[in-house]
Each structure stands twice: as structure tokens, then as C-alpha cells.
Scaffold this active site. Structure first.
Site, short mmCIF file in Angstrom:
data_model
loop_
_atom_site.label_atom_id
_atom_site.label_comp_id
_atom_site.label_asym_id
_atom_site.label_seq_id
_atom_site.Cartn_x
_atom_site.Cartn_y
_atom_site.Cartn_z
N LYS A 8 0.85 -1.18 0.00
CA LYS A 8 0.00 0.00 0.00
C LYS A 8 0.89 1.24 0.00
O LYS A 8 1.84 1.34 0.77
CB LYS A 8 -0.91 -0.01 1.24
N GLU A 67 -18.73 -6.16 11.10
CA GLU A 67 -19.67 -5.43 11.94
C GLU A 67 -20.63 -6.35 12.68
O GLU A 67 -20.96 -6.10 13.86
CB GLU A 67 -20.47 -4.43 11.08
N ARG A 97 -25.04 -2.88 8.39
CA ARG A 97 -24.63 -4.25 8.07
C ARG A 97 -24.84 -5.19 9.26
O ARG A 97 -24.73 -6.41 9.11
CB ARG A 97 -23.17 -4.25 7.64
#
Length: 653
Positions: free
Chosen positions: A288, A377, A405
Site C-alpha cells: 500500500k 460489523e 450491516r
């Protein structure tokens, strides 16, 4: 400022243009694309590290596959900047995430190359599988369907549900696992360790290259040879990794890991994968922030750094001559630490957003009491419920948009069981430049309909601290209720925010000012806009009353009786959806108690609101300070008294 693309990139307006280039030019194209992203984001801001990490992958995918006929689905979409630049949006990419500009995420109605709209994690494999099955059903055997998913998104349960299904039905989907050990914050959990084992097994990586060469020749020897090679490959994976391969156990052919920054090798591999039938997963190792040293070094900071000097790396910040109010998330982060230092029962939970929610402050000083559970979640909510059954005081911090969610878990695992979990919903209301996938528009409506749920929104930092203090007390558990505390992205209004704690009365609002003829009822931070509106209206001789209701559920019925007995005109203001929200709750009270008043509800309308700065979106939807003031004038049947300068401006227009 116009961003100038490199010599070859300037000639690439579509993937078709890219596919006409010589393979030997791909390395330069990657360099030019990476530089274009750096130049643009340094000037205009946006997500940064994720897109730099997949430059080579973006180029290779569009070079090998016939997009948009072949359908490419990016999970979440933080990493899709290179994809957007290569698919006809280079010249207006500077409008990315700006009001009226292009979206920061893939979006179906923006481009035919955006096969699926994304913003939340772990959806790509399900979507690609659905597309692949649909193509098979329609006889479109020449179409490829490719899901690009990060190792962070792979921790979401939906990804595993999709892979389990993919291994059980006919499809030719390709899953690209973009493995950089990062989401926004560093990844956590056993899957991360498993993927690390695969990537660091020198014996496996040496031997798998030979297996790969055999696989490349499968079509020469026929199906029986394919079966033999497959068994050999699986055996090597199981033996050399000292465990069965997770993906192979789901009937997904696993290939890799390979270097995700070697564009020419990736082109070779992807071309081979096109000709291998069945669902496949290609494991690519990337970095990244690749190509910008500071972003590689501090990947969390450079996920979305804002504007910066690309030469020095200095991130541009606003400087103020006077003390400024803190962000609500930081008030939460510091306050939970302050409370936890005095109360050993307090625990913190967040799904993969420790820095975004500021729970990282607690994780740093109390690592055994604060948990990042990964992008999960549903698990975060039920994990919190489990701790609550043991008498602990659990603060579960989830962005409003991501709480959607875990709605079933809130009802089934918390509310029905009367567990006192404390839900702190960050980013409530408009999320700003992240747009509709991230707006926290619906939590008031979806929380207030749940039995045993309290719904609260602070107007300022003191109210946030005081409600956290109140629900952290053992007496709160006696109510056998859970609570949703919602607060917006960004700054509050109190530079001197660290006030002494005061216990709040559940369901009790406060009157900010008396008034005449009309009452303004607000919930949460948006009430500060009403204060500004009242100040402006006072200059026009208009004096509305203002009430900070604090609680949507339970409503302060004593205060509402007072309001409806004294005012026949009422305006409600919320930074949530009008349908079923705070204003609806007030209207229901009026009807249930046989009052008759004129009510005007201000809030997020029943449509998808696009991205932009928060104030721009508040203005668009009519509940910024001027919108509130205009609503007061409208309900009173008056017009704004314009000063001389304003009259001249109107005349000129």
C-alpha cells in the site's frame, strides 16, 4: 491547476487504447499512472495509498481483459483511482470527491466500466459470482468476471459466504486477492496470519513455480492430466504449508502468491487464468502506497492524507490563531479512556476503524480492554453482546453507515435479550466527500423502531461526554436497554471541551430559548445551525423558540406537551432521513395526543444525496442555517428583510 499526464498516458482514454500498446510499454505506463495519481491527490486530496498499491494490477487487468464486456468489480473502491483514470475519466479526475464532480468510488451510473457500485467492504465476490452465473445462464460463455478484494475486506463474513457458494456451482469467476496486510489500519486476525504463512513459505514458493508451469500446459494433455496436476498441486500446498489450503477447501483453485508489482508477469498469469475453467483465486502481494516512500512507511496516515506537498511530503493543514473545537471522534476517544481509567468494567470494540473512531487511544493504553475485530460489523455487535452478558460495560463504536450491516444482530442479539450495549455511531448524517455509500442517513429511523433501544444525539461535546458518563454507570444496566449515541464527522463547537461530567436524565431535553409563534425542535449537532438561524432571524424581528430534544427515543413528552400547548407552528430539524426520523416521531406524538399544529420537517430527503462537503449538502437539502431561517419565514408567511447590499445584488441578477 491542470494535472499533465505522461506521454503515453495522455494517449490512453479507454482500455481499448491501453490494449493497443506494446507490452514492453506497460512498465512506463504504470510509472506515468502512478505519478498522475500522486500529482492529482497532492493537489486535490482523496484516497491515496490504496490506489498506488494497485497501479500495476489495474494496468494488467485492463490490458488482459476485454473490459467492459469482461466485468471488473473492485471491493470497497478506495483503490480504483487508476481504474478510473484508464477508463475515460482522466481529464475530469480533478473533480474526484468534489461537489458535482465524479465519485471517489466505482459507480454504475458514472461509467460502463464500473460494473458494480461499491463503498462498503466484502461485496465484490458475491457480485461477481452473481454476474458470472447470469452470464452462464444467458449463454455468454466468452465473458470474464473478476473480483478484486483486499485482505482486509476478506475478513468480512460476506466474502466467505460468497466463496463457499462459488465453490459449489458452475462459474468461471476469478478472484484477485490483493494482499497488503492493510485495510485503513493494519489488518488483524487469524486470516492475516494465514496469508502471511503462505507468502513467507520459501519451500512452497519455490516448488509452486514448477506446478505453475505444469498448469500452463494442461490444455496440451487433456482432462486426465488436469486432474493429476491438480492433485499434485493440492498435495504440495497441504504438505509444504503444513495445513490444508483454505481456498482449495472451498473448491477454489488457488494460484500464487505472486508479485503484484511485476506488471509483465501479471499479464502472463492473468492470460493463463483466462483459460482455466472454474472459480479461481490469484493471490497478489502488493505494498500500500507503493512508489511514494512516505506512504509506504506510514500506510494508515497516507490512506487519505488530504492535500500535501509531493516533494517534501508535508501534509497541508489549516492553522488557526484561536483554539478550535475538537473532532467528535476524538472527544469519544479521550472520554472513553478517562472513564475506563476509573471503571474497570468498561470495554471498547470497533470493526477495523480504530483510528477513524479514535478507539486507538484506548487500544494504546489498555490493549486488553479495546478490540479491533476486523471488517466484521455483525461479529462486533454480537461479540459486544457476549461481553455484556458477563456484566461488562461495552462501548461498540461503528460508523452509522456500517451499522446497517449489523442490524439483525442489534435486534436479535442485543435488544431482544435486554443487553445494555452502548452503540456509538460515528459519521452520523452526511459523511461528506465519501458520498452516499458512507452517509449515515438512516440510523435514527432504523434504531428508533427497535424495542429496548434508546436513541440519543449530542448537540455539543459536553452532551457527548455526559451521556457516555451516564450510561457507563451500573444503574444504566437496570434499565435493561441498549443505547444508540450518534454524532457527526468533523468538529464540534467547544474549544474548551473537557468539562466536568454530569449525569443526564434519560429522555430529557432542554430549552435553549423561549420564543413566539413558532418552535424549532432539533436533535444533535445540527441544533447549532438553529442557534445561528435564530440569531439571524432576530435581526429581522422574528423570535422563534428553540428546543434541543437530545433524545429521539424516549421523547421528552413533558417538553412536547409544553411545545404543542404554546405553539401551533413547529419545525423539526435533523441530519438524518425525514422518512421515519425525528420529525416523524414528533408528528406521531402530536397525533397520538390530539394536538393540531402545522409541522415542517427538515432533514435528508427521500432520495440518494451525492457527495460534497457537509455544509454544501446541508444547504442542498435545506437544513443549513439559512435553510432553517427560510423555513421559519415560510411557516410564518414572512419574507426576508434584505439589507441594501442584498437588494442591489438581487437587482443585478
Amino acid at each position: 491547476m491542470q494535472i499533465i499526464p505522461g506521454k503515453i498516458l495522455a494517449q490512453i482514454n479507454t482500455p481499448e487504447d491501453l490494449r493497443r500498446r506494446n507490452r514492453s510499454e506497460l512498465l512506463q505506463i504504470c510509472d506515468e499512472l502512478r505519478q498522475y495519481i500522486i500529482d492529482d491527490v497532492s493537489v486535490y486530496g482523496g484516497h491515496f495509498g490504496a490506489s498506488l498499491g494497485v497501479v500495476e494490477l489495474s494496468v494488467a487487468l485492463h490490458y488482459v481483459f476485454n473490459t467492459p464486456n469482461d466485468q471488473l468489480i473492485w471491493d470497497v473502491g478506495h483503490q480504483a483511482y487508476g481504474h478510473k483514470i484508464l477508463t475515460g475519466r482522466r481529464d475530469n479526475f480533478h473533480t474526484n470527491r468534489l461537489y458535482g464532480g465524479i465519485s471517489g468510488f466505482p459507480k454504475r451510473k458514472e461509467s460502463k466500466y464500473d460494473a458494480f457500485g461499491v463503498g462498503h467492504s466484502s461485496t465484490s465476490i458475491s457480485a461477481a459470482l452473481g454476474m458470472s452465473v447470469a452470464s452462464n445462464y444467458k449463454g455468454e460463455t466468452d465473458r470474464q468476471h473478476i473480483a478484486v478484494i483486499g485482505d482486509g475486506s476478506m475478513t468480512g463474513g460476506m466474502a466467505f459466504e460468497a466463496m463457499n457458494h462459488a465453490g459449489d456451482i458452475p462459474n468461471n469467476m476469478i478472484i484477485i486477492l490483493n494482499d497488503n496486510c492493510m485495510a485503513i489500519d493494519p489488518n488483524v486476525g487469524a486470516l492475516k496470519e494465514y496469508l502471511t504463512d503462505i507468502t513467507t513459505s520459501h519451500t512452497y514458493n519455490r516448488v509452486k513455480d514448477e506446478v505453475w508451469n505444469l498448469l500452463g500446459k494442461m490444455s496440451t494433455f487433456g482432462k486426465s492430466a488436469q486432474d493429476i496436476v491438480s492433485k499434485i498441486e493440492n498435495g504440495l500446498k497441504a504438505t509444504l504449508l503444513k495445513q490444508s489450503n483454505l481456498f482449495e477447501s472451498l473448491n477454489l483453485r488457488y494460484f500464487g502468491p505472486i508479485d503484484g508489482h511485476d506488471v509483465e508477469y501479471m499479464v502472463t498469469v492473468l492470460n493463463d487464468l483466462k483459460n482455466i475453467p472454474g472459480p479461481k483465486i490469484l493471490h497478489c502481494i502488493t505494498t500500500k502506497g507503493k512508489g511514494y516512500a512516505l506512504a509506504e512507511k506510514d500506510q494508515t496516515l497516507w490512506h487519505a492524507p488530504g492535500k500535501f506537498d509531493k516533494i517534501t511530503g508535508e501534509i497541508k493543514k489549516k492553522y488557526y490563531s484561536t483554539p478550535q473545537a475538537p473532532k467528535y471522534q476524538d472527544v469519544f476517544g479521550h472520554t472513553i479512556v478517562e472513564l475506563a481509567e476509573k471503571n474497570p468494567k468498561i470495554m471498547g470494540v470497533t470493526p477495523a476503524m480504530p483510528s477513524g473512531s479514535s478507539l486507538n487511544l484506548m487500544m494504546k493504553v489498555m490493549p486488553n480492554r479495546a478490540f479491533d475485530v476486523g471488517i466484521a460489523e455483525q461479529h462486533a455487535v454480537t461479540f459486544s453482546a457476549g461481553m455484556a452478558t458477563q456484566g461488562l460495560t461495552v462501548f461498540c463504536n461503528i460508523y452509522s453507515t456500517f451499522m446497517q450491516r449489523a442490524y439483525d444482530q442489534v435486534i436479535h442479539d442485543v435488544a431482544i435479550q435486554e443487553l445494555p450495549v452502548i452503540f456509538c455511531l460515528d459519521r452520523a448524517g452526511f459523511a461528506g466527500a465519501d458520498g452516499p455509500t458512507h452517509h449515515g442517513a438512516y440510523d435514527i429511523a432504523y434504531m428508533r423502531c427497535i424495542p429496548n433501544m434508546i436513541v440519543f444525539a449530542p448537540m455539543n461535546e459536553k452532551e457527548l461526554r455526559d451521556i457516555m458518563f451516564t450510561v457507563a454507570q451500573d444503574e444504566f444496566k437496570d434499565l435493561k436497554k441498549c443505547i444508540s449515541i450518534r454524532y457527526p464527522r468533523g468538529e464540534g463547537v467547544m474549544p474548551n471541551w473537557k468539562t466536568e461530567f454530569e449525569k443526564m436524565e434519560i429522555g430529557k431535553g432542554r430549552k435553549i430559548k423561549d420564543g413566539e409563534s413558532v418552535a424549532i425542535l432539533t436533535i444533535g449537532h445540527i441544533g447549532n445551525y438553529a442557534v445561528q438561524a435564530c440569531e439571524a432571524l432576530a435581526n429581522e424581528g422574528i423570535n422563534p423558540a428553540h428546543y434541543d430534544m437530545r433524545f429521539v427515543k424516549p421523547l421528552d413528552e413533558t417538553m412536547l406537551h409544553e411545545i404543542f400547548q404554546n405553539y401551533d407552528k413547529v419545525i423539526t430539524v435533523e441530519d438524518g432521513c425525514i422518512q421515519g426520523g425525528f420529525g416523524t416521531a414528533v408528528a406521531e406524538f402530536m397525533l397520538d395526543n390530539n394536538y393540531a399544529a402545522q409541522i415542517k420537517r427538515l432533514g435528508i430527503p427521500d432520495r440518494i444525496v451525492e457527495h460534497g462537503e457537509q455544509l454544501e449538502l446541508h444547504h442542498e437539502c435545506g437544513f443549513d442555517p439559512e435553510g432553517i431561517a427560510e423555513a421559519v419565514r415560510s411557516i410564518l408567511g414572512t419574507q426576508k428583510n434584505m439589507n441594501k447590499a442584498e437588494i442591489v445584488k438581487v437587482a443585478l441578477n
